[in-house]
Scaffold this motif. Sequence first.
Motif, short mmCIF file in Angstrom:
data_model
loop_
_atom_site.label_atom_id
_atom_site.label_comp_id
_atom_site.label_asym_id
_atom_site.label_seq_id
_atom_site.Cartn_x
_atom_site.Cartn_y
_atom_site.Cartn_z
N LYS B 18 -6.32 -9.24 -51.65
CA LYS B 18 -7.40 -8.33 -51.30
C LYS B 18 -7.70 -7.39 -52.48
N ILE B 19 -6.80 -7.29 -53.42
CA ILE B 19 -7.06 -6.49 -54.61
C ILE B 19 -7.49 -7.46 -55.71
N PRO B 20 -8.67 -7.26 -56.31
CA PRO B 20 -9.09 -8.17 -57.38
C PRO B 20 -8.09 -8.17 -58.52
N TYR B 21 -7.99 -9.26 -59.25
CA TYR B 21 -6.92 -9.35 -60.24
C TYR B 21 -7.21 -8.53 -61.48
N ARG B 22 -8.49 -8.18 -61.69
CA ARG B 22 -8.81 -7.36 -62.86
C ARG B 22 -9.67 -6.18 -62.42
N LEU B 23 -9.76 -5.18 -63.31
CA LEU B 23 -10.57 -4.00 -63.04
C LEU B 23 -12.04 -4.30 -63.34
N SER B 24 -12.94 -3.63 -62.63
CA SER B 24 -14.35 -3.73 -62.96
C SER B 24 -14.64 -2.82 -64.14
N ARG B 25 -15.83 -2.97 -64.72
CA ARG B 25 -16.17 -2.16 -65.89
C ARG B 25 -16.19 -0.66 -65.57
N PRO B 26 -16.83 -0.22 -64.47
CA PRO B 26 -16.78 1.23 -64.16
C PRO B 26 -15.38 1.73 -63.84
N GLN B 27 -14.56 0.87 -63.24
CA GLN B 27 -13.17 1.28 -62.99
C GLN B 27 -12.45 1.54 -64.31
N HIS B 31 -10.96 5.04 -65.60
CA HIS B 31 -9.55 5.08 -65.98
C HIS B 31 -9.38 5.70 -67.37
N ARG B 32 -10.28 5.32 -68.30
CA ARG B 32 -10.23 5.92 -69.65
C ARG B 32 -10.47 7.42 -69.57
N GLN B 33 -11.43 7.83 -68.71
CA GLN B 33 -11.69 9.27 -68.57
C GLN B 33 -10.44 9.99 -68.07
N ARG B 34 -9.73 9.37 -67.12
CA ARG B 34 -8.51 10.00 -66.60
C ARG B 34 -7.45 10.11 -67.68
N ARG B 89 2.09 -9.92 -67.01
CA ARG B 89 1.13 -8.82 -67.00
C ARG B 89 0.35 -8.80 -65.70
N LYS B 90 0.20 -7.61 -65.12
CA LYS B 90 -0.68 -7.48 -63.96
C LYS B 90 -1.63 -6.31 -64.20
N GLY B 91 -2.73 -6.28 -63.46
CA GLY B 91 -3.70 -5.20 -63.61
C GLY B 91 -3.06 -3.87 -63.27
N ILE B 92 -3.42 -2.83 -64.00
CA ILE B 92 -2.78 -1.53 -63.78
C ILE B 92 -3.14 -0.98 -62.40
N HIS B 93 -4.25 -1.47 -61.82
CA HIS B 93 -4.67 -0.98 -60.49
C HIS B 93 -3.79 -1.53 -59.38
N LYS B 94 -2.83 -2.37 -59.71
CA LYS B 94 -1.87 -2.83 -58.70
C LYS B 94 -0.71 -1.85 -58.56
N LEU B 95 -0.63 -0.91 -59.49
CA LEU B 95 0.42 0.11 -59.43
C LEU B 95 0.06 1.10 -58.33
N PRO B 96 0.98 1.37 -57.38
CA PRO B 96 0.65 2.32 -56.33
C PRO B 96 0.28 3.69 -56.90
N LYS B 97 -0.76 4.29 -56.34
CA LYS B 97 -1.29 5.60 -56.77
C LYS B 97 -1.69 5.60 -58.24
#
Lengths: 92, 110
Positions: B18-27, B31-34, B89-97
């Motif tokens: 249910k979580i896409p394997y990669r980040l979208s461009r706006p994500q 993330h860079r802004q954060r 390697r996995k997408g960083i968005h799979k990391l909780p919080k």
Amino acid sequence: MAYFKITLMRSAIGLPKPIGGVLKSLGLRKRMATVYQPVRQDVAGKIMAVKELVDVQEVEKPLTNAEMRALRRPDPGFYVESRGVQRFDTTE
Amino acid sequence: MFGAFRPSGPLFGGLLWKIPYRLSRPQKYRHRQRLKHVDKVVATVDAALQKLGKPVAAVERWKEEMPTEAEMLAKDKYTMFDKKVKKYRKGIHKLPKWTRVSQRLNPPGF
């Protein structure tokens, strides 16, 4: 004496308990709250513990809540005419 | 067809991503802004302590060990090490919080 102006941008909901404790000790209770803390080593350490959640600026002097509110207040765009005389009085 | 009981894969199936394997461009952009924001906070605290003349271990350690957003490789910005994943390697968005924690370093060689 310098102060850190600390604003809580992201909530600590769902993060480990100690993070919430650090925010509480800084005096941050809810999101978008702003507190002023003196520039000290212990305060710096606390900010480092919650650096992903807060926005920090260094300021010379802390502002009260009323002063911060006054800064956010927009310009009313008018002034009361009866006071205009004093306002434009150039005789002094 | 629509609503909470629509027959879609994630709702009816057992094991479906249910979580896409990669980040979208706006994500990736947000993330860079954060990352930049955290860099800014550390720089502000460091500048204030420099004037005070008293270093703090947490700040010194961060400066020494952590790369800034500009110094990081794209690989480390958007993905992280995971021994269970093919190619490690996995997408960083799979990391909780993941939007509220710092995850910048990965094991050398991976």
